[in-house]
Design an enzyme around this catalytic site. Structure first.
Site, PDB file in Angstrom:
ATOM      1  CD  GLU A   1     134.359 -11.882   5.114  1.00 57.02           C
ATOM      2  OE1 GLU A   1     134.708 -11.089   4.242  1.00 57.02           O
ATOM      3  OE2 GLU A   1     134.262 -11.561   6.317  1.00 57.02           O
TER       4      GLU A   1
ATOM      5  CB  VAL B   1     130.773 -15.626   2.026  1.00 53.84           C
ATOM      6  CG1 VAL B   1     131.901 -14.707   1.584  1.00 53.84           C
ATOM      7  CG2 VAL B   1     131.163 -16.312   3.331  1.00 53.84           C
TER       8      VAL B   1
ATOM      9  CB  CYS C   1     133.635 -22.256   8.392  1.00 53.30           C
ATOM     10  SG  CYS C   1     132.938 -21.100   7.204  1.00 53.30           S
TER      11      CYS C   1
ATOM     12  CG  LEU D   1     139.069 -21.114  26.021  1.00 52.06           C
ATOM     13  CD1 LEU D   1     139.912 -20.521  27.138  1.00 52.06           C
ATOM     14  CD2 LEU D   1     139.650 -22.457  25.577  1.00 52.06           C
TER      15      LEU D   1
ATOM     16  CG  ASN E   1     137.942 -20.930   9.933  1.00 54.88           C
ATOM     17  OD1 ASN E   1     137.859 -19.919  10.622  1.00 54.88           O
ATOM     18  ND2 ASN E   1     137.148 -21.154   8.915  1.00 54.88           N
TER      19      ASN E   1
ATOM     20  CB  THR F   1     137.587 -20.917   2.849  1.00 51.38           C
ATOM     21  OG1 THR F   1     136.967 -19.874   3.613  1.00 51.38           O
ATOM     22  CG2 THR F   1     138.715 -21.544   3.646  1.00 51.38           C
TER      23      THR F   1
ATOM     24  CE  LYS G   1     127.232 -18.621  14.525  1.00 53.51           C
ATOM     25  NZ  LYS G   1     128.454 -17.902  14.260  1.00 53.51           N
TER      26      LYS G   1
ATOM     27  CB  ALA H   1     132.761 -27.222  27.629  1.00 51.98           C
TER      28      ALA H   1
ATOM     29  NE  ARG I   1     126.105 -24.252   4.179  1.00 48.59           N
ATOM     30  CZ  ARG I   1     126.634 -23.264   3.466  1.00 48.59           C
ATOM     31  NH1 ARG I   1     126.989 -23.476   2.221  1.00 48.59           N
ATOM     32  NH2 ARG I   1     126.788 -22.067   3.993  1.00 48.59           N
TER      33      ARG I   1
HETATM   34  P1  NAD Z   1     126.963 -20.853  -0.161  1.00 48.30           P
HETATM   35  O1  NAD Z   1     126.816 -22.257  -0.602  1.00 48.30           O
HETATM   36  O2  NAD Z   1     125.977 -20.260   0.786  1.00 48.30           O
HETATM   37  O3  NAD Z   1     126.997 -19.901  -1.432  1.00 48.30           O
HETATM   38  C1  NAD Z   1     127.691 -20.190  -2.626  1.00 48.30           C
HETATM   39  C2  NAD Z   1     126.891 -19.624  -3.798  1.00 48.30           C
HETATM   40  O4  NAD Z   1     127.687 -19.722  -4.979  1.00 48.30           O
HETATM   41  C3  NAD Z   1     125.592 -20.368  -4.064  1.00 48.30           C
HETATM   42  O5  NAD Z   1     124.505 -19.455  -4.042  1.00 48.30           O
HETATM   43  C4  NAD Z   1     125.798 -20.956  -5.464  1.00 48.30           C
HETATM   44  O6  NAD Z   1     124.597 -21.020  -6.214  1.00 48.30           O
HETATM   45  C5  NAD Z   1     126.797 -19.977  -6.049  1.00 48.30           C
HETATM   46  N1  NAD Z   1     127.549 -20.497  -7.210  1.00 48.30           N
HETATM   47  C6  NAD Z   1     128.140 -21.697  -7.364  1.00 48.30           C
HETATM   48  N2  NAD Z   1     128.727 -21.788  -8.564  1.00 48.30           N
HETATM   49  C7  NAD Z   1     128.505 -20.617  -9.190  1.00 48.30           C
HETATM   50  C8  NAD Z   1     128.867 -20.086 -10.453  1.00 48.30           C
HETATM   51  N3  NAD Z   1     129.578 -20.799 -11.339  1.00 48.30           N
HETATM   52  N4  NAD Z   1     128.484 -18.840 -10.774  1.00 48.30           N
HETATM   53  C9  NAD Z   1     127.763 -18.114  -9.887  1.00 48.30           C
HETATM   54  N5  NAD Z   1     127.409 -18.554  -8.676  1.00 48.30           N
HETATM   55  C10 NAD Z   1     127.770 -19.785  -8.325  1.00 48.30           C
HETATM   56  O7  NAD Z   1     128.430 -20.750   0.444  1.00 48.30           O
HETATM   57  P2  NAD Z   1     128.972 -19.723   1.564  1.00 48.30           P
HETATM   58  O8  NAD Z   1     128.613 -20.206   2.922  1.00 48.30           O
HETATM   59  O9  NAD Z   1     128.636 -18.339   1.161  1.00 48.30           O
HETATM   60  O10 NAD Z   1     130.542 -19.953   1.406  1.00 48.30           O
HETATM   61  C11 NAD Z   1     131.249 -19.476   0.265  1.00 48.30           C
HETATM   62  C12 NAD Z   1     132.734 -19.582   0.539  1.00 48.30           C
HETATM   63  O11 NAD Z   1     133.073 -18.720   1.642  1.00 48.30           O
HETATM   64  C13 NAD Z   1     133.215 -20.975   0.948  1.00 48.30           C
HETATM   65  O12 NAD Z   1     134.500 -21.179   0.449  1.00 48.30           O
HETATM   66  C14 NAD Z   1     133.250 -20.890   2.474  1.00 48.30           C
HETATM   67  O13 NAD Z   1     134.163 -21.786   3.023  1.00 48.30           O
HETATM   68  C15 NAD Z   1     133.709 -19.473   2.682  1.00 48.30           C
HETATM   69  N6  NAD Z   1     133.319 -18.890   3.966  1.00 48.30           N
HETATM   70  C16 NAD Z   1     132.079 -19.148   4.480  1.00 48.30           C
HETATM   71  C17 NAD Z   1     131.715 -18.559   5.694  1.00 48.30           C
HETATM   72  C18 NAD Z   1     130.360 -18.853   6.285  1.00 48.30           C
HETATM   73  O14 NAD Z   1     130.173 -18.524   7.457  1.00 48.30           O
HETATM   74  N7  NAD Z   1     129.422 -19.427   5.560  1.00 48.30           N
HETATM   75  C19 NAD Z   1     132.604 -17.715   6.363  1.00 48.30           C
HETATM   76  C20 NAD Z   1     133.848 -17.443   5.792  1.00 48.30           C
HETATM   77  C21 NAD Z   1     134.195 -18.046   4.591  1.00 48.30           C
END
Ligand code: NAD
Length: 440
Positions: free
Chosen positions: A161, A17, A270, A260, A218, A131, A330, A262, A337
């Site tokens: 997001e 993100v 997420c 939808l 979600n 999130t 996917k 299956a 994850r």
């Molecule tokens: P991710 O694990 O890919 O990235 C998180 C990053 O944060 C990592 O690179 C980590 O090193 C960094 N980080 C952690 N602690 C830190 C700190 N103190 N200072 C600086 N950097 C730090 O996670 P993601 O998939 O990008 O998801 C991030 C958030 O967005 C989550 O809450 C997730 O639920 C939400 N989200 C994810 C998606 C998706 O498709 N992956 C979509 C929408 C929302």
């Protein structure tokens, strides 16, 4: 972009993100500094290497670095005050992984809040992009106030997001809507300025409602998937066709055709964790959101579809070889994850089956979580001498596989299509025993 419309932005967290957010906000004209505490990620990004697989992202990062709009650094302090540019908006985009009880681990969000509060120098909007459960904004606000020794004015905002991995860049640049939860007009105006160039609908609401919009969206999408998967079970028991049922349902505008499809269940970073976290926060407020429990139960059950079908065809799985096509949760992502493949491999191995697998991009991440698997260089290599072939991820390239060639390679011509990618008649005409989800 007109200089007056340019915002100085800091994005903390350069994962799926954060990196997409940073690159896209730079693309629409802002000055963006991305921060990550993972030194190896930052050093890779500073050398122009992208640590994740996301279509179109490498070009976008390269273009905006070259244009002097996108920077990377390893500390929040340096990110907020970067080359004399103080960030006006700081996005928190760190992980919010599940704790063992299903609640969201918000310690990363808290750590970043500390750093922002200690380092901001002028009016700042601290934005929850991660999130988070409803009422997290109150914690961010309380924590930032306590550490804000110089009384710098600030606001907290929620801006969930909705991008999807695999199409994240396009989703970010062409969103259905942008949701902004604020407690002041000033914060709303600044975030409207940030998203103005996207020319999309911006929904402004309060912080708690914005936080809930993400969990509710979600969970609702996950519920749609589990609903059609439950319907597919009835289709299999009665001989109806789930694709026709879904098409007929989806033609009703109140229902809509998307989500939808299956299959063998949802995964990823997420849906599973957001469903759990939403259930947990509801429970902590005294409400047993049992519908969410049911969505999870159907999904867990659906993950054993390949095992059930393999046993129907092969009897005992001990010593038999199952070839899995696709491991990522996917297509078009390397993200493993909470991928259904993890549970599928575990269940097959518990029964003594040997696993061969191929994924076009997720293999190196899969190796970190799936042991005792023979990783193959392509789909044909994977099928060779296996007792059956199972489709786990619907990568487009699998749809184009040469069925005749597969027939010659497999020990038994059995295809278990967990994503309904093939035309049943075509596969049967090629001589296979073919099982798909909710279809004859
Ligand atoms: P991710 O694990 O890919 O990235 C998180 C990053 O944060 C990592 O690179 C980590 O090193 C960094 N980080 C952690 N602690 C830190 C700190 N103190 N200072 C600086 N950097 C730090 O996670 P993601 O998939 O990008 O998801 C991030 C958030 O967005 C989550 O809450 C997730 O639920 C939400 N989200 C994810 C998606 C998706 O498709 N992956 C979509 C929408 C929302």
């Amino acid at each position: 972009m007109d200089k007056s419309q340019k915002v100085n932005i800091c994005v903390v967290g350069t994962g799926y993100v954060g990196l997409v957010t940073g690159a896209c906000l730079a693309e629409i004209g802002h000055r963006v500094v991305c921060v990550d505490s993972d030194k190896s990620k930052i050093s890779a990004l500073q050398k122009g290497k992208i640590p994740i697989y996301e279509p179109g992202l490498d070009e976008l990062v390269a273009k905006n670095r070259k244009a002097g709009r996108l920077f990377f650094t390893g500390s929040v302090a340096a990110g907020i005050n970067h080359e004399k540019h103080a960030a006006e908006v700081v996005f928190i985009a760190v992980g919010t992984p599940p704790r063992s009880d299903g609640s969201a681990d918000l310690s990363y969000v808290e750590n970043v809040t500390h750093e922002i509060a200690k380092n901001m120098t002028g009016y700042t909007v601290i934005v929850e992009k991660s999130t988070v459960p409803v009422e997290t904004g109150e914690w961010v606000s309380k924590t930032a106030s306590r550490l804000n020794k110089k009384n710098i004015p600030f606001d907290v905002a929620s801006n969930p997001e909705f991008l999807r991995e695999g199409s994240a860049v396009s989703d970010f640049l062409h969103p259905d809507r942008v949701v902004v939860g604020v407690s002041s007009q000033k914060a709303a105006a600044l975030l409207k300025k940030v998203y103005g160039p996207l020319k999309c609908d911006i929904m402004v609401t309060d912080i708690k409602s914005a936080e809930l919009i993400k969990h509710a969206s979600n969970s609702f999408l996950a519920a749609k998937i589990s609903f059609i998967n439950a319907v597919s079970v009835i289709c299999e028991k009665t001989g109806a066709n789930v694709e026709d049922v879904a098409r007929g349902m989806g033609m009703d505008k109140r229902i809509g055709a998307s989500f939808l499809h299956a299959g063998i269940g949802f995964g990823g970073f997420c849906f599973p964790k957001d469903l759990e976290a939403f259930y947990w926060i509801s429970k902590s407020k005294g409400y047993d959101f049992s519908l969410l429990r049911a969505v999870k139960e159907v999904n867990e059950d659906q993950k054993s579809w390949i095992i059930r079908k393999a046993e129907e065809e092969l009897w005992n799985l001990g010593g038999k070889t199952v070839a899995l096509l696709g491991l990522a949760f996917k297509p078009d992502t390397d993200d493993m994850r909470f991928a259904p493949s993890i549970d599928i491999v575990r269940m097959l191995q518990e029964r003594g089956a040997k696993i061969k697998a191929f994924d076009p991009v997720a293999t190196s991440n899969a190796k970190k979580v799936l042991k005792d698997v023979t990783y193959c260089k392509n789909a044909y290599d994977c099928a060779k001498d296996a007792d059956c072939l199972a489709i786990v991820t619907e990568w487009p390239e699998f749809k184009k596989l040469d069925l005749e060639k597969l027939y010659g390679l497999l020990k038994h011509p059995i295809i278990l299509d967990g994503r309904n990618i093939f035309d049943p008649q075509a596969v049967r005409d090629a001589g296979f025993v073919y099982k798909s989800v909710g279809r004859r």
